[in-house]
Motif scaffolding. Sequence first.
Motif, PDB file in Angstrom:
ATOM      1  N   SER A   1     -27.551  39.444 -33.716  1.00  0.00           N
ATOM      2  CA  SER A   1     -28.043  38.063 -33.659  1.00  0.00           C
ATOM      3  C   SER A   1     -29.095  37.893 -32.578  1.00  0.00           C
ATOM      4  O   SER A   1     -29.997  37.062 -32.698  1.00  0.00           O
ATOM      5  CB  SER A   1     -26.880  37.089 -33.430  1.00  0.00           C
ATOM      6  N   THR A   2     -28.997  38.710 -31.520  1.00  0.00           N
ATOM      7  CA  THR A   2     -29.962  38.611 -30.408  1.00  0.00           C
ATOM      8  C   THR A   2     -31.255  39.356 -30.696  1.00  0.00           C
ATOM      9  O   THR A   2     -32.346  38.843 -30.455  1.00  0.00           O
ATOM     10  CB  THR A   2     -29.347  39.160 -29.109  1.00  0.00           C
ATOM     11  N   PHE A   3     -31.119  40.565 -31.261  1.00  0.00           N
ATOM     12  CA  PHE A   3     -32.296  41.421 -31.427  1.00  0.00           C
ATOM     13  C   PHE A   3     -32.753  41.551 -32.886  1.00  0.00           C
ATOM     14  O   PHE A   3     -33.786  42.147 -33.160  1.00  0.00           O
ATOM     15  CB  PHE A   3     -32.021  42.805 -30.847  1.00  0.00           C
ATOM     16  N   GLY A   4     -31.961  41.054 -33.823  1.00  0.00           N
ATOM     17  CA  GLY A   4     -32.360  41.097 -35.213  1.00  0.00           C
ATOM     18  C   GLY A   4     -32.096  42.415 -35.897  1.00  0.00           C
ATOM     19  O   GLY A   4     -31.539  43.322 -35.291  1.00  0.00           O
TER      20      GLY A   4
ATOM     21  N   MET B   1     -29.211  48.164 -32.410  1.00  0.00           N
ATOM     22  CA  MET B   1     -30.470  47.428 -32.338  1.00  0.00           C
ATOM     23  C   MET B   1     -31.557  48.064 -33.193  1.00  0.00           C
ATOM     24  O   MET B   1     -32.354  47.359 -33.809  1.00  0.00           O
ATOM     25  CB  MET B   1     -30.928  47.344 -30.880  1.00  0.00           C
TER      26      MET B   1
ATOM     27  N   ASP C   1     -22.118  42.068 -33.570  1.00  0.00           N
ATOM     28  CA  ASP C   1     -22.691  40.798 -34.067  1.00  0.00           C
ATOM     29  C   ASP C   1     -23.621  40.186 -33.022  1.00  0.00           C
ATOM     30  O   ASP C   1     -24.683  39.652 -33.365  1.00  0.00           O
ATOM     31  CB  ASP C   1     -21.566  39.807 -34.379  1.00  0.00           C
ATOM     32  N   ASP C   2     -23.240  40.261 -31.761  1.00  0.00           N
ATOM     33  CA  ASP C   2     -24.075  39.708 -30.683  1.00  0.00           C
ATOM     34  C   ASP C   2     -25.412  40.442 -30.606  1.00  0.00           C
ATOM     35  O   ASP C   2     -26.478  39.813 -30.470  1.00  0.00           O
ATOM     36  CB  ASP C   2     -23.345  39.829 -29.344  1.00  0.00           C
ATOM     37  N   LEU C   3     -25.388  41.771 -30.729  1.00  0.00           N
ATOM     38  CA  LEU C   3     -26.644  42.544 -30.688  1.00  0.00           C
ATOM     39  C   LEU C   3     -27.549  42.194 -31.857  1.00  0.00           C
ATOM     40  O   LEU C   3     -28.772  42.006 -31.708  1.00  0.00           O
ATOM     41  CB  LEU C   3     -26.321  44.042 -30.700  1.00  0.00           C
TER      42      LEU C   3
ATOM     43  N   GLN D   1     -19.291  42.503 -30.405  1.00  0.00           N
ATOM     44  CA  GLN D   1     -20.443  43.036 -29.657  1.00  0.00           C
ATOM     45  C   GLN D   1     -21.579  43.433 -30.600  1.00  0.00           C
ATOM     46  O   GLN D   1     -22.757  43.214 -30.292  1.00  0.00           O
ATOM     47  CB  GLN D   1     -20.002  44.227 -28.809  1.00  0.00           C
TER      48      GLN D   1
END
Length: 210
Positions: free
Chosen positions: A207-210, A122, A203-205, A201
Motif C-alpha cells: 500500500s505504501t510503495f505500490g 516492494m 500489505d503495508d509495503l 507487513q
Amino acid sequence: MTESELRDLLCELGASLFARGYSVGSAGNISVRLPDGYLMTPTNSSLGRLSPSRISKLAPDWSHVGGDKPSKEVFLHRAVLTARPEAGAVVHLHSTYATAIGCLAAPGEDAPIPPLTPYFVMRVGRRLPIVPYYRPGDSAMEPAVHQAALDARALLLANHGPVVSGKTLVDAVYAAEELEESAKLAMMLRGLPARELTPAQVDDLLSTFG
C-alpha cells in the motif's frame, strides 16, 4: 529517454548483469517499450557484449524493422508487455538461484519464495507464479505467460528461469536482481525456522510503495 539513450543503457545494464553472473553465454534477453515499437536484445547474443547499433528494433505489431534479428523468445516479451501496459521493460534471465526455485516449485504455485525482506515485496510483489515447462523458443507458452503476467510483475518459467517486468528498464533490472538475491536467501534458509514478514507487513509495503 531517447531511443539512443535507451540503447546505450540497455547495453550498460546487460554488461553489468553478465559481469555479475546473472546470465552466462548467450542466455537471457531484455526488451524495452518505445513510443514507436520495442527494442530487444538480438538472438544468440551475450548480454555482456551488446552493441547499441545492433540492438533489434520491432514495430508496434512486433515485426522486425531494424538491427540484428531479435531473440527467438520475442513472444515471451510480447506476452508480458501486452498483459502489463504499465510496464516499460522486461528482463528474462537464467540466474542460478531463481532458476533453482523454478526447478523445485510446482507449476501453478504462486508464492515459491516467501516474503523474507521488504525489498522483495516492494520490487517483485506478492505473487510469483510458476509457468509450466515449455521448450525454450516454443511460442505455445505465450498464453500461459500472458495469463500469469496479468496480475504478477514477475514469474518463473519452470526449469528455465525468471521473467521480470518493470515500469522502466532500470526498474526491471533492479527487480530481476532483487528476485535473484531473494531466491538465494530462500535457498540458504531452506528448512530453517526463518522469520517471514507478516501478511500485515506485506500489505503495508504494497500500500505504501505500490
